[in-house]
Enzyme design. Structure first.
Site, PDB file in Angstrom:
ATOM      1  N   CYS A  63      26.923  46.269  43.296  1.00 32.91           N
ATOM      2  CA  CYS A  63      27.192  46.619  41.650  1.00 32.91           C
ATOM      3  C   CYS A  63      25.779  46.157  41.253  1.00 32.91           C
ATOM      4  O   CYS A  63      25.268  45.357  41.295  1.00 32.91           O
ATOM      5  CB  CYS A  63      28.133  45.779  41.343  1.00 32.91           C
ATOM      6  SG  CYS A  63      28.527  46.081  39.615  1.00 32.91           S
ATOM      7  N   CYS A  67      27.123  40.514  36.048  1.00 29.01           N
ATOM      8  CA  CYS A  67      28.185  39.282  35.581  1.00 29.01           C
ATOM      9  C   CYS A  67      28.156  38.217  36.447  1.00 29.01           C
ATOM     10  O   CYS A  67      27.825  38.177  37.495  1.00 29.01           O
ATOM     11  CB  CYS A  67      29.624  40.210  35.960  1.00 29.01           C
ATOM     12  SG  CYS A  67      29.640  41.796  35.076  1.00 29.01           S
ATOM     13  N   CYS A  70      30.496  37.188  39.357  1.00 31.66           N
ATOM     14  CA  CYS A  70      31.024  38.432  40.415  1.00 31.66           C
ATOM     15  C   CYS A  70      30.319  38.105  41.779  1.00 31.66           C
ATOM     16  O   CYS A  70      29.170  38.419  41.636  1.00 31.66           O
ATOM     17  CB  CYS A  70      31.039  39.691  39.707  1.00 31.66           C
ATOM     18  SG  CYS A  70      31.652  40.947  40.807  1.00 31.66           S
ATOM     19  N   CYS A 107      46.771  49.018  42.350  1.00 34.15           N
ATOM     20  CA  CYS A 107      45.428  49.502  41.443  1.00 34.15           C
ATOM     21  C   CYS A 107      44.401  49.726  42.368  1.00 34.15           C
ATOM     22  O   CYS A 107      44.115  48.733  43.229  1.00 34.15           O
ATOM     23  CB  CYS A 107      45.216  48.143  40.659  1.00 34.15           C
ATOM     24  SG  CYS A 107      43.744  48.613  39.379  1.00 34.15           S
ATOM     25  N   CYS A 138      47.795  52.339  39.010  1.00 38.68           N
ATOM     26  CA  CYS A 138      46.685  51.842  38.271  1.00 38.68           C
ATOM     27  C   CYS A 138      45.393  52.125  38.783  1.00 38.68           C
ATOM     28  O   CYS A 138      45.103  52.235  39.860  1.00 38.68           O
ATOM     29  CB  CYS A 138      46.903  50.454  38.027  1.00 38.68           C
ATOM     30  SG  CYS A 138      48.551  49.937  37.469  1.00 38.68           S
ATOM     31  N   CYS A 198      45.617  47.839  30.430  1.00 40.24           N
ATOM     32  CA  CYS A 198      45.639  46.448  31.077  1.00 40.24           C
ATOM     33  C   CYS A 198      44.222  45.759  30.826  1.00 40.24           C
ATOM     34  O   CYS A 198      43.141  46.228  31.457  1.00 40.24           O
ATOM     35  CB  CYS A 198      45.982  46.637  32.597  1.00 40.24           C
ATOM     36  SG  CYS A 198      46.037  44.970  33.548  1.00 40.24           S
ATOM     37  N   ARG A 268      50.069  38.686  32.900  1.00 37.36           N
ATOM     38  CA  ARG A 268      50.062  38.616  34.312  1.00 37.36           C
ATOM     39  C   ARG A 268      48.821  37.609  34.806  1.00 37.36           C
ATOM     40  O   ARG A 268      47.649  37.835  34.568  1.00 37.36           O
ATOM     41  CB  ARG A 268      49.664  39.974  34.591  1.00 37.36           C
ATOM     42  CG  ARG A 268      49.634  40.346  36.225  1.00 37.36           C
ATOM     43  CD  ARG A 268      49.158  41.712  36.558  1.00 37.36           C
ATOM     44  NE  ARG A 268      49.842  42.599  35.679  1.00 37.36           N
ATOM     45  CZ  ARG A 268      50.990  43.581  36.001  1.00 37.36           C
ATOM     46  NH1 ARG A 268      51.560  42.858  37.049  1.00 37.36           N
ATOM     47  NH2 ARG A 268      51.523  44.149  35.090  1.00 37.36           N
TER      48      ARG A 268
END
Length: 320
Positions: A63, A67, A70, A107, A138, A198, A268
């Protein structure tokens, strides 16, 4: 004071920032009082049902974003498996497995700032497969616009996941390759496309309690339907590899805070649950949670689905 706030929420009067900050300072013997009040709110607004979801890491690593938490960031040096978008058959098989161990939602997650057009078309077919299995599809595919989200909705997508991660104030401390404003734009596109939203965040990044309260209020204003609560699992090779794991009671207090501020939403508990809560994992429902991510996470292992189903049964709750 906790009983006063409980009564206020039960009477459908939303809490303000000052109230949230009061909850953040609860300590000592008041903590269990807080948990019991949050549990009462869960029963009042969400009844006895626990919403279960499962995810698949459909595209891993490389990616371009930075971040700090991550392992999939190309800026990180974490030892993880990297691969392009999985094929349709593999995703369908994983969805079947999720359904077999009790998940209601499934998801599809991809790494990267944004899913490409060719990938989006392939994922649209995967979503149709998931829907045919009787699961609610999702997706977590990065920063998309309304037209892209509408394509997915037309294919059967029920909910789109796009975390704020933290407060607007603290966000620049954890990512500089995209902005908080870009996240808000995507979230508004989700709502405009008629999808369920979400959105939540990760806790333990170095944020303050003020940031946690501010994010909860922002999520309420944005109309999040499901709010995932993740706890940082420091991964070797990421900028936050030396960060410690928060105390289980701090993590549970965050769940209770979010139940008080977002009483009628799904709270959640997702990544880092087993690692952070340890022996206190069984307290998640008392603290106010009514949803779980079951099975493994993106690059780390979770609890076994069987163990979570037993926990739900022991509490006298129903899965689904």
């Amino acid at each position: 004071m906790i009983n006063k706030l409980l009564t206020q929420v039960l009477n459908s009067a939303p809490l303000g920032r000052k109230d949230g900050l009061y909850i953040s300072h609860v300590a000592g013997d008041e903590i269990l009082e807080l948990f019991l009040a949050a549990n009462r709110l869960r029963w009042a607004f969400r009844s006895d049902s626990v919403d279960l979801c499962s995810i698949v890491n459909a595209k891993s690593g490389d990616c371009p974003e930075n971040c700090s938490y991550c392992a999939q960031s190309s800026k990180a040096k974490a030892d993880i498996e990297k691969y392009p978008l999985m094929d349709r058959g593999f995703i369908a098989k994983r969805a079947e497995e999720a359904k077999a161990f009790g998940a209601k939602r499934f998801c599809i997650v991809t790494s990267g700032k944004k899913t490409s057009k060719p990938e989006l078309k392939r994922i649209a077919l995967m979503i149709k497969d998931v829907r045919r299995l009787g699961l609610l599809p999702c997706a977590t595919l990065g920063i998309l616009d309304k037209d892209e989200l509408s394509l997915l909705k037309d294919s059967g997508l029920e909910r789109y996941h796009h975390n704020l991660e933290t407060s607007e104030r603290f966000f620049p401390e954890i990512c500089s390759t995209h902005t908080y404003a870009e996240k808000i734009k995507t979230i508004r596109a989700v709502k405009a496309a008629g999808l369920s939203l979400c959105s939540g965040g990760i806790f333990g990044l170095g944020e303050e309690w003020e940031d946690r309260v501010d994010m909860a209020i922002a999520l309420r204003e944005l109309g999040a339907d499901s709010v995932p609560v993740n706890f940082l699992m420091p991964v070797k090779g990421t900028p936050l590899e030396a960060a410690g794991t928060m105390h289980p009671f701090e993590a549970l207090k965050i769940i209770s805070l979010y139940r008080f501020i977002l009483p009628d939403r799904e709270i959640r508990v997702c990544g880092g649950r087993a690692q952070t809560l340890g022996e206190f994992n069984s307290f998640v429902f008392m603290a106010g949670a009514d949803g779980l991510l079951i099975g493994d996470y993106l690059t780390t292992a979770g609890r076994s689905p069987e163990a979570d189903l037993r926990l739900i049964e022991m509490w006298g709750l129903s899965a689904g």
